[in-house]
Scaffold this motif. Structure first.
Motif, PDB file in Angstrom:
ATOM      1  N   LEU A 545       0.904  -1.168   0.076  1.00 36.32           N
ATOM      2  CA  LEU A 545      -0.110  -0.170   0.030  1.00 36.32           C
ATOM      3  C   LEU A 545       0.833   1.152  -0.016  1.00 36.32           C
ATOM      4  O   LEU A 545       0.346   2.245  -0.447  1.00 36.32           O
ATOM      5  CB  LEU A 545      -1.008  -0.045   1.319  1.00 36.32           C
ATOM      6  N   THR A 546       2.109   1.140   0.470  1.00 32.75           N
ATOM      7  CA  THR A 546       2.898   2.306   0.359  1.00 32.75           C
ATOM      8  C   THR A 546       3.380   2.846  -0.845  1.00 32.75           C
ATOM      9  O   THR A 546       3.729   3.899  -1.155  1.00 32.75           O
ATOM     10  CB  THR A 546       4.320   1.938   1.360  1.00 32.75           C
ATOM     11  N   HIS A 547       3.242   1.791  -2.046  1.00 33.52           N
ATOM     12  CA  HIS A 547       3.676   1.996  -3.245  1.00 33.52           C
ATOM     13  C   HIS A 547       2.386   2.279  -4.247  1.00 33.52           C
ATOM     14  O   HIS A 547       2.486   2.418  -5.407  1.00 33.52           O
ATOM     15  CB  HIS A 547       4.413   0.756  -3.911  1.00 33.52           C
ATOM     16  N   ARG A 548       0.898   2.286  -3.430  1.00 32.83           N
ATOM     17  CA  ARG A 548      -0.264   2.481  -4.530  1.00 32.83           C
ATOM     18  C   ARG A 548      -0.219   3.859  -5.117  1.00 32.83           C
ATOM     19  O   ARG A 548      -0.463   3.991  -6.439  1.00 32.83           O
ATOM     20  CB  ARG A 548      -1.361   2.440  -3.743  1.00 32.83           C
ATOM     21  N   ARG A 552      -0.261   3.522  -9.309  1.00 37.15           N
ATOM     22  CA  ARG A 552      -1.468   4.044 -10.058  1.00 37.15           C
ATOM     23  C   ARG A 552      -1.586   5.392 -10.477  1.00 37.15           C
ATOM     24  O   ARG A 552      -2.240   5.928 -11.284  1.00 37.15           O
ATOM     25  CB  ARG A 552      -2.797   3.961  -9.267  1.00 37.15           C
ATOM     26  N   GLN A 553      -0.247   6.071 -10.267  1.00 37.21           N
ATOM     27  CA  GLN A 553      -0.081   7.251 -10.548  1.00 37.21           C
ATOM     28  C   GLN A 553      -1.287   8.496  -9.968  1.00 37.21           C
ATOM     29  O   GLN A 553      -1.590   9.287 -10.898  1.00 37.21           O
ATOM     30  CB  GLN A 553       0.140   7.512 -12.073  1.00 37.21           C
ATOM     31  N   ILE A 554      -1.844   8.049  -8.746  1.00 36.43           N
ATOM     32  CA  ILE A 554      -2.862   9.175  -8.342  1.00 36.43           C
ATOM     33  C   ILE A 554      -2.529   9.560  -6.965  1.00 36.43           C
ATOM     34  O   ILE A 554      -1.779   8.697  -6.335  1.00 36.43           O
ATOM     35  CB  ILE A 554      -4.349   8.156  -8.632  1.00 36.43           C
ATOM     36  N   ASP A 555      -3.172  10.480  -6.390  1.00 33.74           N
ATOM     37  CA  ASP A 555      -2.784  10.879  -4.996  1.00 33.74           C
ATOM     38  C   ASP A 555      -4.145  10.269  -4.181  1.00 33.74           C
ATOM     39  O   ASP A 555      -4.918  10.878  -3.794  1.00 33.74           O
ATOM     40  CB  ASP A 555      -2.805  12.340  -4.949  1.00 33.74           C
ATOM     41  N   TYR A 556      -3.907   9.042  -4.072  1.00 33.00           N
ATOM     42  CA  TYR A 556      -4.916   8.066  -3.333  1.00 33.00           C
ATOM     43  C   TYR A 556      -4.742   8.311  -1.581  1.00 33.00           C
ATOM     44  O   TYR A 556      -5.728   8.399  -1.269  1.00 33.00           O
ATOM     45  CB  TYR A 556      -5.073   6.864  -3.794  1.00 33.00           C
TER      46      TYR A 556
END
Length: 572
Positions: A545-548, A552-556
């Motif tokens: 999750l630290t790399h999500r 995904r190239q989004i600021d989730y």
């Protein structure tokens, strides 16, 4: 294998394996024959010939072999016995058609066709005639007067018939006479014979009484259907009237068809038109001919339009003709329009003309009827609000809204789209929606961003509060609130309620909610939910999750959430 001390001579073999089985077989066959037993088969001559040749081979084998084998000898004896039982039966068997029946000496009825394979047409009776009767054609089919007839007698009736009686003859004779009589009747009667169940039942009952004159319940099952060739136009049993038949029998539907068909070639067009005008009863038939007036001259067309104008309850037809006929004169158009506004259904008028083609005077004329229409159908009230809006007088606007709020909440939701001209009326309808709308009705009308299109922020507030209040006790309402309600329009307390309920249902759903809407939520709430979720997953997944955000190239996730997942991933 043992050998007998002495070889049996041919005379002994013939006696044991030939004469004795033959006597037993013939004797048993005669007993069954004269006792009246019924034995049916549709097998041909293959098995008798096979058995006979096999028995001959068995006799030759037994006469010539010197070896002794008990199994072979027993099998040979049984084969010989069966052959001398079966072959005499086959040689004297009665050849019966499929539709025959055998009545045993005890009165039991056996239908030959039940013992036959599909496709076979004959069966053999391996039984004597002692006490048995054979009845011919107890069921069958025939083509009579271009009609396919199927019949079947009941077994109770068959059991009372005499030997060799043919039951098809009275059926064919009675059906021939009855169909000959029907074929001479008018076309309408011939059509009803196959179209009307009551007429056909009466016909078949009369045929049955002619076949079985006694007063017992009809023991005959009959079905009739016309040949395809006989149902073609002009055929004996056709459903279509010819021009002359329609004239002779004054058949109005055919007269209408003759006057409206594009390829119609009328021989006596003036007579057809005159009979149509004489016998027509409904405005629907008048309008059918008026919509396709290519066979009518000006005088006939004008007379037809005049008939429609003076016809009672022809307002809807007048409305349709006004909008579709280019052959009308100005006077005819004016008369039809006036009749339409006087008699046609209000909903039809509104749909046909719309707001721009209805004058203020015509709207005032309609207003006198709208109150009644609103009471009958809330959808008409919605339609009037959609088309006329603020052109409606205030009393009609209020009457339409009153009828809508007395109907289902779905009608109120539909009406909200057309009440942008009156805030007080919108408030009345919105109260109906909040109080009574079901989850399904709201989901259909407000999902996919429709809520903010339909309601102003001030109007949405009480609806949001109502939905969040219901989400306490219902997972479905909670799901609806998360999917549909705008988070930015919620109060801080309402957002907290959503978060708490989601945490109770699923920490994963709560994490998704706070991550997607964190710009509207308190940072402490986002942090607490993220920590709760991190405690439920493995360190490897925390590392994932630290790399999500990068993957995904989004600021989730925000930085605080990423830090929480980093700490979780370092736990051993």
């Amino acid at each position: 294998m043992k050998r007998p001390p002495t070889r049996p001579n041919a005379r002994a073999i013939a006696m044991v394996f030939g004469i004795i089985p033959c006597m037993l077989g013939v004797g048993l066959g005669q007993y069954l024959r004269w006792s009246g037993a019924v034995w049916l088969t549709d097998a041909g001559g293959f098995w008798p010939i096979f058995c006979f040749l096999t028995s001959l081979l068995a006799c030759v084998y037994l006469a010539l072999t010197t070896a002794y084998d008990g199994t072979i000898r027993i099998s040979a004896w049984l084969m010989l016995t069966w052959t001398w039982l079966y072959v005499p039966f086959w040689l004297t068997a009665a050849d019966l058609p499929r539709y025959s029946a055998i009545i045993g000496h005890d009165g039991r009825v056996t239908i030959a066709g039940k013992w036959m394979r599909p496709g076979a047409d004959r069966v053999w009776l391996f039984a004597g005639r002692g006490g048995n009767k054979i009845i011919r054609n107890v069921e069958g089919s025939a083509t009579i007067n271009s009609v396919d007839v199927k019949y079947k007698f009941a077994e109770t009736y068959i059991s009372s018939r005499r030997d060799e009686e043919d039951l098809s003859r009275p059926v064919v004779n009675a059906m021939t006479a009855a169909l000959a009589t029907e074929s001479r009747k008018p076309r309408s009667s011939r059509i009803s014979l196959f179209e009307s169940k009551d007429a056909q039942n009466r016909f078949l009952a009369n045929v049955c009484r002619a076949v079985v004159p006694s007063k017992i319940p009809c023991p005959l099952e009959l079905t009739i259907s016309p040949n395809n060739a006989a149902t073609a136009p002009g055929g004996l049993w056709s459903k279509h009237f010819t021009e002359q038949e329609a004239i002779d029998e004054r058949h109005l539907p055919t007269l209408v068809n003759l006057l409206t068909q594009d390829n119609s070639r009328l021989v006596r067009s003036e007579l057809v038109y005159a009979l149509f005008m004489e016998f027509v009863e409904t405005a629907v038939d008048l309008a059918k001919v008026a919509r396709k007036p290519h066979l009518l001259d000006d005088g006939q067309f004008n007379a037809l339009i005049e008939r429609i104008i003076i016809a009672p309850e022809a307002g809807n037809e007048a409305l349709t003709l006004y909008a579709s006929l280019s052959r009308l004169t100005q006077e005819q158009r004016a008369a039809l329009r006036e009749k339409a506004f006087r008699e046609a259904g209000v909903a039809n008028i509104i749909k046909q003309y719309g707001s721009g083609r209805i004058t203020d005077s015509e709207l005032a004329q309609l207003s006198r009827r709208l109150h009644t229409e609103f009471d009958a159908n809330p959808e008409t009230a919605i339609l009037a609000l959609e088309v006329f809006g603020e052109r409606l007088p205030w009393d009609l606007q209020f009457g339409a809204v009153d009828r809508i709020v007395r109907a289902r909440a779905a009608h109120a939701l539909s009406a909200l789209r057309h009440l942008d001209f009156s805030s007080p009326l919108r408030a009345v309808v919105l109260r109906k929606v909040i109080a009574e709308a079901s989850l399904k009705e709201l989901d259909v009308n407000l999902a996919h961003g429709k809520l903010e299109e339909l309601l102003t922020p001030a109007e949405a507030r009480p609806l949001i509060a109502s939905v969040i209040g219901k989400s306490h006790s219902s997972k479905e309402w909670l799901d609806f609130a998360v999917r549909v309600l705008p988070v930015r329009a919620m109060t801080t307390e309402e957002r907290k309620v959503i978060i708490d309920e989601l945490v109770f249902v699923s920490t994963k759903s709560a994490l998704e909610f706070v991550s997607e809407h964190r710009q509207y939520l308190a940072s402490s709430d986002v942090r607490d939910v993220t920590q709760d979720y991190a405690r439920t997953i493995a360190p490897d997944f925390c590392l994932h999750l630290t790399h999500r955000n990068a993957n995904r190239q989004i600021d989730y996730f925000n930085d605080a959430q990423i830090e929480i997942f980093h700490k979780c991933a370092q736990v051993k």
